[in-house]
Design a protein around this motif. Sequence first.
Motif, PDB file in Angstrom:
ATOM      1  N   SER A 446       1.597  -2.779  28.948  1.00 32.29           N
ATOM      2  CA  SER A 446       0.390  -2.259  30.340  1.00 32.29           C
ATOM      3  C   SER A 446       0.834  -3.200  31.510  1.00 32.29           C
ATOM      4  O   SER A 446       0.519  -2.713  33.090  1.00 32.29           O
ATOM      5  CB  SER A 446      -1.266  -3.211  29.992  1.00 32.29           C
ATOM      6  OG  SER A 446      -1.372  -4.400  29.071  1.00 32.29           O
ATOM      7  N   THR A 448       2.929  -3.628  34.378  1.00 29.41           N
ATOM      8  CA  THR A 448       3.634  -3.020  35.244  1.00 29.41           C
ATOM      9  C   THR A 448       4.465  -3.800  35.956  1.00 29.41           C
ATOM     10  O   THR A 448       5.280  -2.645  36.533  1.00 29.41           O
ATOM     11  CB  THR A 448       2.764  -2.143  36.070  1.00 29.41           C
ATOM     12  OG1 THR A 448       1.791  -2.617  36.582  1.00 29.41           O
ATOM     13  CG2 THR A 448       1.447  -1.138  35.093  1.00 29.41           C
ATOM     14  N   GLU A 452       6.962   0.979  38.466  1.00 30.68           N
ATOM     15  CA  GLU A 452       5.175   0.747  38.957  1.00 30.68           C
ATOM     16  C   GLU A 452       5.258   2.377  39.266  1.00 30.68           C
ATOM     17  O   GLU A 452       6.044   2.532  39.918  1.00 30.68           O
ATOM     18  CB  GLU A 452       4.675  -0.209  39.628  1.00 30.68           C
ATOM     19  CG  GLU A 452       3.109   0.773  39.514  1.00 30.68           C
ATOM     20  CD  GLU A 452       2.350  -0.954  39.867  1.00 30.68           C
ATOM     21  OE1 GLU A 452       0.760  -0.852  40.643  1.00 30.68           O
ATOM     22  OE2 GLU A 452       2.895  -1.564  41.067  1.00 30.68           O
ATOM     23  N   LEU A 453       4.590   3.284  38.848  1.00 36.50           N
ATOM     24  CA  LEU A 453       4.493   4.161  39.598  1.00 36.50           C
ATOM     25  C   LEU A 453       2.886   4.462  40.445  1.00 36.50           C
ATOM     26  O   LEU A 453       2.331   4.068  40.559  1.00 36.50           O
ATOM     27  CB  LEU A 453       3.725   5.387  38.411  1.00 36.50           C
ATOM     28  CG  LEU A 453       3.547   6.851  39.047  1.00 36.50           C
ATOM     29  CD1 LEU A 453       3.985   7.843  39.436  1.00 36.50           C
ATOM     30  CD2 LEU A 453       2.737   8.071  37.818  1.00 36.50           C
ATOM     31  N   GLY A 537       2.404   6.649  27.101  1.00 33.77           N
ATOM     32  CA  GLY A 537       2.119   6.308  28.377  1.00 33.77           C
ATOM     33  C   GLY A 537       0.920   7.241  27.727  1.00 33.77           C
ATOM     34  O   GLY A 537       0.641   8.487  27.339  1.00 33.77           O
ATOM     35  N   ASP A 539      -2.294   8.906  30.037  1.00 32.05           N
ATOM     36  CA  ASP A 539      -3.436   9.004  32.046  1.00 32.05           C
ATOM     37  C   ASP A 539      -4.271  10.147  31.346  1.00 32.05           C
ATOM     38  O   ASP A 539      -4.129  10.983  30.904  1.00 32.05           O
ATOM     39  CB  ASP A 539      -1.907   9.083  32.649  1.00 32.05           C
ATOM     40  CG  ASP A 539      -3.762   8.710  34.649  1.00 32.05           C
ATOM     41  OD1 ASP A 539      -3.772   7.808  34.275  1.00 32.05           O
ATOM     42  OD2 ASP A 539      -3.220  10.049  34.472  1.00 32.05           O
ATOM     43  N   THR A 544       1.304  12.615  34.642  1.00 29.48           N
ATOM     44  CA  THR A 544       1.208  11.658  34.447  1.00 29.48           C
ATOM     45  C   THR A 544       0.887   9.981  33.035  1.00 29.48           C
ATOM     46  O   THR A 544       2.206   9.218  33.412  1.00 29.48           O
ATOM     47  CB  THR A 544       0.174  11.385  35.941  1.00 29.48           C
ATOM     48  OG1 THR A 544      -0.005  11.214  36.416  1.00 29.48           O
ATOM     49  CG2 THR A 544      -0.082   9.407  35.447  1.00 29.48           C
ATOM     50  N   ASN A 548       4.354   7.710  32.838  1.00 28.34           N
ATOM     51  CA  ASN A 548       3.904   6.330  31.890  1.00 28.34           C
ATOM     52  C   ASN A 548       4.830   5.834  30.936  1.00 28.34           C
ATOM     53  O   ASN A 548       5.053   5.077  31.008  1.00 28.34           O
ATOM     54  CB  ASN A 548       2.070   6.389  32.085  1.00 28.34           C
ATOM     55  CG  ASN A 548       1.412   5.982  33.323  1.00 28.34           C
ATOM     56  OD1 ASN A 548       2.500   6.200  34.258  1.00 28.34           O
ATOM     57  ND2 ASN A 548       0.222   6.654  32.899  1.00 28.34           N
ATOM     58  N   LEU A 551       8.379   5.516  32.327  1.00 29.40           N
ATOM     59  CA  LEU A 551       8.460   3.867  33.371  1.00 29.40           C
ATOM     60  C   LEU A 551       8.293   2.922  31.418  1.00 29.40           C
ATOM     61  O   LEU A 551       9.084   1.814  31.807  1.00 29.40           O
ATOM     62  CB  LEU A 551       7.038   3.774  33.942  1.00 29.40           C
ATOM     63  CG  LEU A 551       7.158   4.669  35.420  1.00 29.40           C
ATOM     64  CD1 LEU A 551       6.148   4.720  36.139  1.00 29.40           C
ATOM     65  CD2 LEU A 551       8.353   5.428  35.473  1.00 29.40           C
ATOM     66  N   CYS A 552       7.759   3.383  30.894  1.00 31.00           N
ATOM     67  CA  CYS A 552       7.069   1.803  29.646  1.00 31.00           C
ATOM     68  C   CYS A 552       8.560   1.872  29.373  1.00 31.00           C
ATOM     69  O   CYS A 552       8.910   0.453  29.272  1.00 31.00           O
ATOM     70  CB  CYS A 552       6.170   2.226  29.006  1.00 31.00           C
ATOM     71  SG  CYS A 552       6.091   1.740  26.945  1.00 31.00           S
TER      72      CYS A 552
END
Length: 564
Positions: A446, A448, A452-453, A537, A539, A544, A548, A551-552
């Motif tokens: 959690s 970010t 970050e997006l 991720g 969403d 998305t 995510n 990005l994680c």
Amino acid sequence: MPSYRYRDVYARVDVPLTERVWPNRRLTQAPLWVPVDLRDGNQALPEPMDPARKRRFFEQMIAMGYKEIEVGYPSASQTDFDFVRLIAESEIAPDDVTIVVFTPARRDLIERTVHSIHGITNPVVIHMYTATAPTWREVVLGKMRDELRELILAGGRDILELTDHLPNTRFEFSPEVFNLTEPDYVIEICNAMTELWDATPERPVILNLPATVEIATPNVYADQVEYMHRNLDRRDAVILSVHPHNDRGTGVACAELALLAGAQRVEGCIFGNGERTGNVDIAVLALNMHAQGIDPMIDFSDIEEIRRTVEYCNRIEVHPRHPYVGDLVHTAFSGTHQDAIKKGFAEHWNRAAGQNRSERDIEWRVPYLPIDPSDIGRNYDAVIRVNSQSGKGGIAYLLAAEYGIELPRRLQIDFARRVQERADASGLEITAPQLLALFESIYVASDTAGVELIDLESVTHDNVNHTRLSLSIAGVKHSGTYRGIGPVEAAARLLGDQQIAVDVVSLHQSSLAAGIASDALTLIEYRSSTGTRWAAGRDRSVLTAAVNAVLCAARAIASESAAA
């Protein structure tokens, strides 16, 4: 321990049976069931049932489909007498239910019993008992065999005299402690009673054979019952009944073998309450038959309500490991059991789908679950629970069943290791919500900070995908527009341009069950400097959620690089 103080049962009961048929027989139908919770079970309670509890229990038995119920010992208790009068003066007993009342072979008590049933329009069975075993004759009653025989016959004559004006009344006799009584003496008394009461096929007499104190292996009781079955006079005019107790813990086995040996009727208690270690459990007996494909003719489809009633009326909780009804009897903690159950469920559902039939209409063969919990009104929520003994299959099943998260096999292995570490550290069970929280803390970071997006747009023109992506990396905005690739590859390229290499090995899409905001969930397997790892991720948007997950992974890789 002074075992020498006790006599072997064979020295006390010599059953003259040299050939037996019960070992070669199979159960094919349910017996006549007679719950005795309101009499035998009730007299064993520290606090006997009050009228409200007796009525609730009686109505529960009616709802389950019992057609013969022993309702009390009216000569021994005012509460029991009043309950029998309630049946006589109200309509709580359907017309097709037989009412059984219990009495010793003593005239004044028989009179009180007969008085209690006046006005009952249902069929009524007057159940008379007398202890017949040598120790009881000598120590308790002080009677020789002939004297006791006359006492029993006198009681039988009193019942005939006092019920002569009552329609629709039948008779039952129990030689109490039958299993410790000489076989020839039991035969003599029982034949005398069926003759006295003029047993006929149209109006049969019930001869009930109690294992009042269980003292032998179940095969001995079966031999005793078969001997009676084969040697009684007027056998076609007798309903042969058994009433096992559970002092040796084999009451259910005794009842099952007794049915093979010729018994037609079973008295017992729902979930097995009774003196000492209890009466035979007629719920277990019935559900054992159900598990063999035999209709028990009793409805256990809402076993939780039945248990609530029994616990309320008896003021005794049912053990969590009690067969069929206990809280834990359909629950697996062991990893090997969980894996087998998970595969069994999958195979069961696939067979149903392949045959285009309901899951409840096909043969049940799920490992470690002798019956489908849904047969008795249970769901599958507690079938698999997680502790330090659990494995990847059980953990994966629980996440899938509770939240719709389908873990790939390699992620199952990785997450199971993390769960085991947590369970070993705490020594406690891990609930489904705790399991989800642990999963998210490991794979759905959690925090970010760092990556970050900011914005994502993905459209298709002329069958060509166009992705526009903006990320904040270390507080600096980076954007890119990509033609011919999707959001996952676009995010990986943009990150790579900033020296954060995310090498995605595999991607798995899932969705969280309703109640978790119906999020999409993306699971990715990626390579890092320490080996292959997993990230996730979530969403509302599937695209998305996928970005995510990347990005994680990027945040984890950045942290590894900083630590190095």
